[in-house]
Structure formats: C-alpha cells, structure tokens
Design a protein around this motif. Structure first.
Motif, PDB file in Angstrom:
ATOM      1  N   LYS A  59       0.828  -1.213   0.000  1.00 11.07           N
ATOM      2  CA  LYS A  59       0.000   0.000   0.000  1.00 11.07           C
ATOM      3  C   LYS A  59       0.858   1.256   0.000  1.00 11.07           C
ATOM      4  O   LYS A  59       0.455   2.298  -0.512  1.00 11.07           O
ATOM      5  CB  LYS A  59      -0.921  -0.011   1.217  1.00 11.07           C
ATOM      6  N   ASN A  60       2.043   1.154   0.599  1.00 10.37           N
ATOM      7  CA  ASN A  60       2.976   2.282   0.614  1.00 10.37           C
ATOM      8  C   ASN A  60       3.959   2.106  -0.542  1.00 10.37           C
ATOM      9  O   ASN A  60       4.992   1.451  -0.411  1.00 10.37           O
ATOM     10  CB  ASN A  60       3.728   2.331   1.953  1.00 10.37           C
ATOM     11  N   LYS A  61       3.636   2.685  -1.701  1.00 10.50           N
ATOM     12  CA  LYS A  61       4.443   2.472  -2.895  1.00 10.50           C
ATOM     13  C   LYS A  61       5.889   2.942  -2.721  1.00 10.50           C
ATOM     14  O   LYS A  61       6.796   2.452  -3.385  1.00 10.50           O
ATOM     15  CB  LYS A  61       3.808   3.216  -4.087  1.00 10.50           C
ATOM     16  N   ALA A  62       6.109   3.891  -1.799  1.00  9.55           N
ATOM     17  CA  ALA A  62       7.475   4.383  -1.583  1.00  9.55           C
ATOM     18  C   ALA A  62       8.378   3.295  -1.009  1.00  9.55           C
ATOM     19  O   ALA A  62       9.603   3.340  -1.167  1.00  9.55           O
ATOM     20  CB  ALA A  62       7.458   5.588  -0.648  1.00  9.55           C
ATOM     21  N   ALA A  63       7.772   2.292  -0.354  1.00 13.97           N
ATOM     22  CA  ALA A  63       8.557   1.217   0.258  1.00 13.97           C
ATOM     23  C   ALA A  63       8.846   0.080  -0.718  1.00 13.97           C
ATOM     24  O   ALA A  63       9.647  -0.807  -0.428  1.00 13.97           O
ATOM     25  CB  ALA A  63       7.830   0.665   1.477  1.00 13.97           C
ATOM     26  N   VAL A  64       8.195   0.120  -1.875  1.00 12.84           N
ATOM     27  CA  VAL A  64       8.369  -0.949  -2.863  1.00 12.84           C
ATOM     28  C   VAL A  64       9.497  -0.576  -3.821  1.00 12.84           C
ATOM     29  O   VAL A  64       9.452   0.497  -4.430  1.00 12.84           O
ATOM     30  CB  VAL A  64       7.066  -1.186  -3.651  1.00 12.84           C
ATOM     31  N   TYR A  68      10.164  -3.573  -8.973  1.00 14.24           N
ATOM     32  CA  TYR A  68       9.015  -4.454  -8.794  1.00 14.24           C
ATOM     33  C   TYR A  68       7.690  -3.769  -9.113  1.00 14.24           C
ATOM     34  O   TYR A  68       6.642  -4.405  -9.051  1.00 14.24           O
ATOM     35  CB  TYR A  68       8.960  -4.970  -7.355  1.00 14.24           C
ATOM     36  N   LEU A  69       7.743  -2.475  -9.426  1.00 14.66           N
ATOM     37  CA  LEU A  69       6.516  -1.744  -9.710  1.00 14.66           C
ATOM     38  C   LEU A  69       6.164  -1.805 -11.187  1.00 14.66           C
ATOM     39  O   LEU A  69       7.047  -1.829 -12.058  1.00 14.66           O
ATOM     40  CB  LEU A  69       6.651  -0.287  -9.274  1.00 14.66           C
ATOM     41  N   GLU A 225      10.596  -0.826   5.909  1.00  8.22           N
ATOM     42  CA  GLU A 225       9.594  -1.478   5.077  1.00  8.22           C
ATOM     43  C   GLU A 225      10.211  -2.010   3.787  1.00  8.22           C
ATOM     44  O   GLU A 225       9.870  -3.088   3.315  1.00  8.22           O
ATOM     45  CB  GLU A 225       8.471  -0.495   4.749  1.00  8.22           C
ATOM     46  N   GLN A 226      11.140  -1.226   3.215  1.00  4.93           N
ATOM     47  CA  GLN A 226      11.740  -1.634   1.950  1.00  4.93           C
ATOM     48  C   GLN A 226      12.546  -2.921   2.108  1.00  4.93           C
ATOM     49  O   GLN A 226      12.465  -3.821   1.271  1.00  4.93           O
ATOM     50  CB  GLN A 226      12.647  -0.519   1.398  1.00  4.93           C
ATOM     51  N   GLU A 227      13.314  -3.028   3.186  1.00  3.20           N
ATOM     52  CA  GLU A 227      14.118  -4.232   3.405  1.00  3.20           C
ATOM     53  C   GLU A 227      13.228  -5.437   3.688  1.00  3.20           C
ATOM     54  O   GLU A 227      13.522  -6.548   3.240  1.00  3.20           O
ATOM     55  CB  GLU A 227      15.097  -4.011   4.553  1.00  3.20           C
ATOM     56  N   ILE A 228      12.146  -5.216   4.424  1.00  7.01           N
ATOM     57  CA  ILE A 228      11.203  -6.302   4.677  1.00  7.01           C
ATOM     58  C   ILE A 228      10.562  -6.748   3.366  1.00  7.01           C
ATOM     59  O   ILE A 228      10.381  -7.949   3.108  1.00  7.01           O
ATOM     60  CB  ILE A 228      10.116  -5.863   5.683  1.00  7.01           C
ATOM     61  N   PHE A 229      10.222  -5.773   2.514  1.00  2.02           N
ATOM     62  CA  PHE A 229       9.612  -6.099   1.229  1.00  2.02           C
ATOM     63  C   PHE A 229      10.581  -6.908   0.370  1.00  2.02           C
ATOM     64  O   PHE A 229      10.192  -7.883  -0.287  1.00  2.02           O
ATOM     65  CB  PHE A 229       9.198  -4.823   0.493  1.00  2.02           C
TER      66      PHE A 229
END
Length: 301
Positions: A59-64, A68-69, A225-229
């Motif tokens: 939902k938080n595109k900044a973290a993706v 992958y987008l 969040e980015q590392e978790i993703f």
C-alpha cells in the motif's frame, strides 16, 4: 440375424467393461480430491500472515523497490508459469489452461517469444512442440510437489526477472470454485500490480472466524519497510506458486471425477440402448423361427 445379435452382445460386454473402469476411476478421483482439498485448505490458513504483511507494505508504494513496480521497464519478453496436470482424462482441464496461455501470448505479438515454466507434462509437451523455450519444468503429479520444489521454481523465475532475461512473470493456473466449477486465472507475479494483490484472497473460514470482532493493529517494520519487502518478495512468489499448484491439483481431481462420472453415465445409457437393440433382434429372430415352423406345418398338412 444371429451374427447381428453376436455383434450387439459383444458391444454390450465392451461398454460394460468400460463402465467398470470409469466408475473405478471416479471413486479413485473422489478420494484423491478429498485429500487434495484438505491440503489446499490447510495451505490457505498458513499463508495468510505473509500475504497480509505483503499487502500492508504494498500500500505504501514508496517502500516498494522500483524494479518491482508496474511500468518500471518496457515489457519485451514474458515468462509464463503454466500449471497443468501430468495425466489426461480430466475433461477440458488441461486444454483450458493451454488455450488461456496461447491467448495471452497472442495479445502481444510485438513481444519476443516467451519462455515457459511448465508444471505438469501436458503443458510442457504442448509448448515444446510449438517451439517455445522450456526454462524450468516439474513433471510429477501436482499433489506430490513439495514446498522446496515450489521454492526452487520460484527462485528460478525471480532470478530471470532480476537479471533482465524476462520483463514480466505471469502465472496461468486453475482456481477452485466448487466441485462442479473451476475457473482459469492469470496472475502477474512480477512486476507487482494492484490487480494481482486484489486477486489473492484470504480463506473464507479465516475471514469469518479469525477476523470477527477484531481491529487491525499497527505494525512497525524493522529495519525498514523496503528491506522487509525485499525479504518477502521471493517468499511471496513461492507461496503464491505453491498455493496455485496445490489448488490446481484439487481442480484436476474434481474435473477428473466429473469427467469419469459423465463417462459412467454415458456407458449406462449406451448399455440400455444396446440392450434394447439386442432384445428387438432376438424377438425378430424368434418371430422368424415361429413363422418358418408354422409355414412348414401348413405345407405338410
């Protein structure tokens, strides 16, 4: 007339033997279906937490990560993961998956020839004959695949995407609706799209029981969040792939059970028709014999 009766009797015996086989196959498929459905239901319950976390971060595109987008690169080549069975006699189960894959390929004639990851020998044999590159394959029974094997396939596909060998990964599989209805579905596993995330639904039992009367808690992600993703991405793909293969096995046995039930019913109908023909031929033969006896008796009188 006697020869005709022998032929009909031989056909009745042949159809009767076929009916015994199809009925036995129906019973075997019903047992395998119950086992596969149980595995599928249990799998659905275990994957919920990872899918929920993945959805929250997405939902938080900044973290993706941008790669992958959707729209991060021009799609020149696609990898299709085609989930079929390794056996036939299951109605249109395999042909429907193959037709959907062909339709998706023909939608983009400007792209390079896609690569195929085949789960099930039916899909592999078809696309191999069509000249497509089979980059990975699993030819055993779908219900016998282990999570480790599904993970290996998923990592291979993600590796192709990361290296730029393919620009899109699409899973073509069969979704289980009920024992009488299964639907073909395509999911874009990379790059991630809103449609893909929405298509992956939670188990109905979990929605009703686990989430009843509860509120969504705030989750903090460490280190970020980015590392978790990044960590969850291959796990997300392998879980979705494994779930799809297990679900496909459930659909396969449901389709085969229905096909064998229809074949058994048709055999019953054919036996009834042939028995009617046999009785008519037998009655005609008896009538002819009586007529000849009466005619002979009248000639001697």
């Amino acid at each position: 007339m006697a020869e005709n009766m022998k032929n009909i009797k031989r056909r009745i015996q042949s159809v009767n033997s076929t009916e015994h086989i199809t009925n036995a196959m129906k019973l075997v498929s019903a047992a395998k279906f119950r086992r596969a459905k149980s595995t599928f239901d249990n799998t659905q319950l275990y994957i919920w937490d990872i899918l929920e976390t993945f959805r929250d971060i997405f939902k938080n595109k900044a973290a993706v990560p941008e790669r992958y987008l959707e729209g991060n690169r021009e799609i020149k080549r696609t990898c299709y993961i085609v989930v079929t069975s390794s056996r036939g006699l299951c109605g249109g189960f395999n042909s429907n998956v193959i037709k959907e894959t062909e339709r998706l390929i023909k939608e983009h004639p400007e792209r390079e020839k896609p690569s195929i990851v085949a789960v099930g020998s039916r899909g592999k044999e078809f696309f191999e004959k069509q000249g497509y590159e089979i980059t990975r394959e699993y030819l055993g029974a779908a219900e016998s695949i282990s999570f480790a094997e599904a993970r290996s396939i998923a990592y291979s596909v993600i590796g192709q995407y990361e290296r730029g060998e393919v620009d899109e990964v699409v899973l073509v599989t069969t979704r289980f609706i009920n024992t009488l209805r299964q639907e073909i579905e395509s999911l874009t596993l990379a790059p991630f799209t809103e449609e893909t995330i929405e298509k992956i639904t939670y188990p109905e039992e979990l929605d009703k029981e686990e989430t009843k009367g509860t509120t969504r808690r705030e989750v903090e992600f460490e280190p970020s969040e980015q590392e978790i993703f990044e960590y969850l991405t291959p796990k997300f793909v392998e879980i979705v792939l494994y779930d799809a293969i297990v679900e496909s096995a459930t659909c396969e046995h449901a389709a085969r059970r229905m096909a064998m039930e229809n074949a058994t019913d048709n055999a019953h109908e054919m036996i009834d028709v042939l028995t009617l023909y046999y009785n008519r031929a037998r009655q005609a033969a008896i009538t002819k014999e009586i007529t000849e006896i009466v005619g002979g008796a009248e000639a001697l009188a």
